[in-house]
Design a protein around this motif. Structure first.
Motif, PDB file in Angstrom:
ATOM      1  N   ALA A  62       0.876  -1.172   0.000  1.00 11.40           N
ATOM      2  CA  ALA A  62       0.000   0.000   0.000  1.00 11.40           C
ATOM      3  C   ALA A  62       0.911   1.220   0.000  1.00 11.40           C
ATOM      4  O   ALA A  62       1.924   1.254   0.706  1.00 11.40           O
ATOM      5  N   ILE A  63       0.553   2.216  -0.807  1.00 12.15           N
ATOM      6  CA  ILE A  63       1.377   3.413  -0.937  1.00 12.15           C
ATOM      7  C   ILE A  63       0.556   4.619  -0.497  1.00 12.15           C
ATOM      8  O   ILE A  63      -0.490   4.909  -1.074  1.00 12.15           O
ATOM      9  N   LEU A  64       1.047   5.294   0.534  1.00 12.41           N
ATOM     10  CA  LEU A  64       0.403   6.477   1.098  1.00 12.41           C
ATOM     11  C   LEU A  64       1.276   7.680   0.775  1.00 12.41           C
ATOM     12  O   LEU A  64       2.467   7.687   1.100  1.00 12.41           O
ATOM     13  N   ILE A  65       0.683   8.696   0.130  1.00  9.26           N
ATOM     14  CA  ILE A  65       1.450   9.879  -0.283  1.00  9.26           C
ATOM     15  C   ILE A  65       0.759  11.150   0.205  1.00  9.26           C
ATOM     16  O   ILE A  65      -0.460  11.293   0.068  1.00  9.26           O
ATOM     17  N   PHE A  66       1.562  12.048   0.758  1.00  8.68           N
ATOM     18  CA  PHE A  66       1.115  13.384   1.155  1.00  8.68           C
ATOM     19  C   PHE A  66       1.887  14.378   0.289  1.00  8.68           C
ATOM     20  O   PHE A  66       3.115  14.369   0.293  1.00  8.68           O
ATOM     21  N   ILE A  73      11.631  21.890   0.779  1.00  8.98           N
ATOM     22  CA  ILE A  73      12.672  21.536   1.743  1.00  8.98           C
ATOM     23  C   ILE A  73      14.019  21.656   1.043  1.00  8.98           C
ATOM     24  O   ILE A  73      14.247  21.039   0.008  1.00  8.98           O
ATOM     25  N   GLU A  74      14.906  22.454   1.620  1.00 10.32           N
ATOM     26  CA  GLU A  74      16.228  22.637   1.018  1.00 10.32           C
ATOM     27  C   GLU A  74      17.093  21.391   1.132  1.00 10.32           C
ATOM     28  O   GLU A  74      17.853  21.076   0.224  1.00 10.32           O
ATOM     29  N   LYS A  75      17.011  20.703   2.268  1.00  9.45           N
ATOM     30  CA  LYS A  75      17.860  19.532   2.515  1.00  9.45           C
ATOM     31  C   LYS A  75      17.000  18.335   2.916  1.00  9.45           C
ATOM     32  O   LYS A  75      16.950  17.957   4.085  1.00  9.45           O
ATOM     33  N   PRO A  76      16.307  17.724   1.947  1.00 11.40           N
ATOM     34  CA  PRO A  76      15.423  16.600   2.285  1.00 11.40           C
ATOM     35  C   PRO A  76      16.147  15.438   2.963  1.00 11.40           C
ATOM     36  O   PRO A  76      15.547  14.708   3.737  1.00 11.40           O
ATOM     37  N   GLU A  77      17.442  15.293   2.691  1.00  8.56           N
ATOM     38  CA  GLU A  77      18.196  14.200   3.303  1.00  8.56           C
ATOM     39  C   GLU A  77      18.367  14.375   4.812  1.00  8.56           C
ATOM     40  O   GLU A  77      18.658  13.428   5.526  1.00  8.56           O
ATOM     41  N   SER A 115      11.272  16.936  -2.886  1.00 12.99           N
ATOM     42  CA  SER A 115      10.934  18.324  -2.592  1.00 12.99           C
ATOM     43  C   SER A 115      11.672  19.266  -3.528  1.00 12.99           C
ATOM     44  O   SER A 115      12.816  19.013  -3.911  1.00 12.99           O
ATOM     45  N   VAL A 116      10.986  20.338  -3.885  1.00 11.86           N
ATOM     46  CA  VAL A 116      11.577  21.409  -4.669  1.00 11.86           C
ATOM     47  C   VAL A 116      11.273  22.708  -3.926  1.00 11.86           C
ATOM     48  O   VAL A 116      10.107  22.993  -3.612  1.00 11.86           O
ATOM     49  N   VAL A 117      12.317  23.458  -3.634  1.00 13.50           N
ATOM     50  CA  VAL A 117      12.151  24.715  -2.899  1.00 13.50           C
ATOM     51  C   VAL A 117      11.183  25.625  -3.654  1.00 13.50           C
ATOM     52  O   VAL A 117      11.263  25.772  -4.870  1.00 13.50           O
ATOM     53  N   ASN A 118      10.248  26.198  -2.920  1.00 15.72           N
ATOM     54  CA  ASN A 118       9.211  27.093  -3.426  1.00 15.72           C
ATOM     55  C   ASN A 118       8.186  26.419  -4.337  1.00 15.72           C
ATOM     56  O   ASN A 118       7.396  27.100  -4.977  1.00 15.72           O
ATOM     57  N   LYS A 119       8.197  25.096  -4.397  1.00 13.40           N
ATOM     58  CA  LYS A 119       7.215  24.358  -5.194  1.00 13.40           C
ATOM     59  C   LYS A 119       6.418  23.372  -4.343  1.00 13.40           C
ATOM     60  O   LYS A 119       5.264  23.099  -4.636  1.00 13.40           O
ATOM     61  N   GLY A 120       7.063  22.793  -3.313  1.00 11.24           N
ATOM     62  CA  GLY A 120       6.352  21.863  -2.457  1.00 11.24           C
ATOM     63  C   GLY A 120       7.111  20.578  -2.211  1.00 11.24           C
ATOM     64  O   GLY A 120       8.230  20.384  -2.692  1.00 11.24           O
ATOM     65  N   SER A 121       6.470  19.706  -1.447  1.00 12.10           N
ATOM     66  CA  SER A 121       7.087  18.455  -1.021  1.00 12.10           C
ATOM     67  C   SER A 121       6.104  17.309  -1.133  1.00 12.10           C
ATOM     68  O   SER A 121       4.888  17.496  -1.040  1.00 12.10           O
TER      69      SER A 121
END
Length: 131
Positions: A62-66, A73-77, A115-121
């Motif tokens: 099952a795949i749950l995505i938000f 997010i600048e540093k998703p890691e 994530s892309v800064v100023n676009k969303g996550s």
């Protein structure tokens, strides 16, 4: 609760949830995972945007995505590191996603972030299904 907070920012929810998809896991842990993702999505979304939630089933998972359309997010890691916060002005202690990561590790849930800064996550959780 989340709907009221989202409405104050003009945020709409869009969901695509498969009806025959059941995740067998600890209810308290699943609630924490969902609550943390929704609250962060609202907190970091731009006003008058939307948050998408989807739950889909494949043969063995099952795949749950938000997905939000916010500051990104600048540093998703680093986002799952304890006490890590990119946006201090939004409040919090940097513990929520660390708790989510611990839940995922304990329950063998695969988690990934795009994530892309100023676009969303987008936060993706993959649950293995029984059988």
């Amino acid at each position: 609760y989340f709907t009221e907070i989202a409405q104050m920012k003009g945020i709409e929810f869009a969901s695509e949830l498969e009806g025959d998809c059941y995740i067998y896991t600890n209810r308290v842990k699943l609630n924490r995972l969902i609550d943390n993702n929704l609250s962060n999505a609202i907190k970091y979304s731009n006003e008058n945007s939307k948050i998408e939630v989807s739950l889909k089933k494949t043969e063995h998972m099952a795949i749950l995505i938000f997905k939000d359309y916010g500051i990104g997010i600048e540093k998703p890691e680093k986002i799952f590191d304890r006490y890590y916060r990119e946006e201090i002005s939004k409040g919090g202690f940097g513990l929520g996603l660390n708790i989510v990561k611990n839940i995922c590790d304990d329950d063998d849930i695969e988690v990934s972030v795009k994530s892309v800064v100023n676009k969303g996550s987008s936060f993706k959780y993959v649950f293995k299904l029984l059988g």
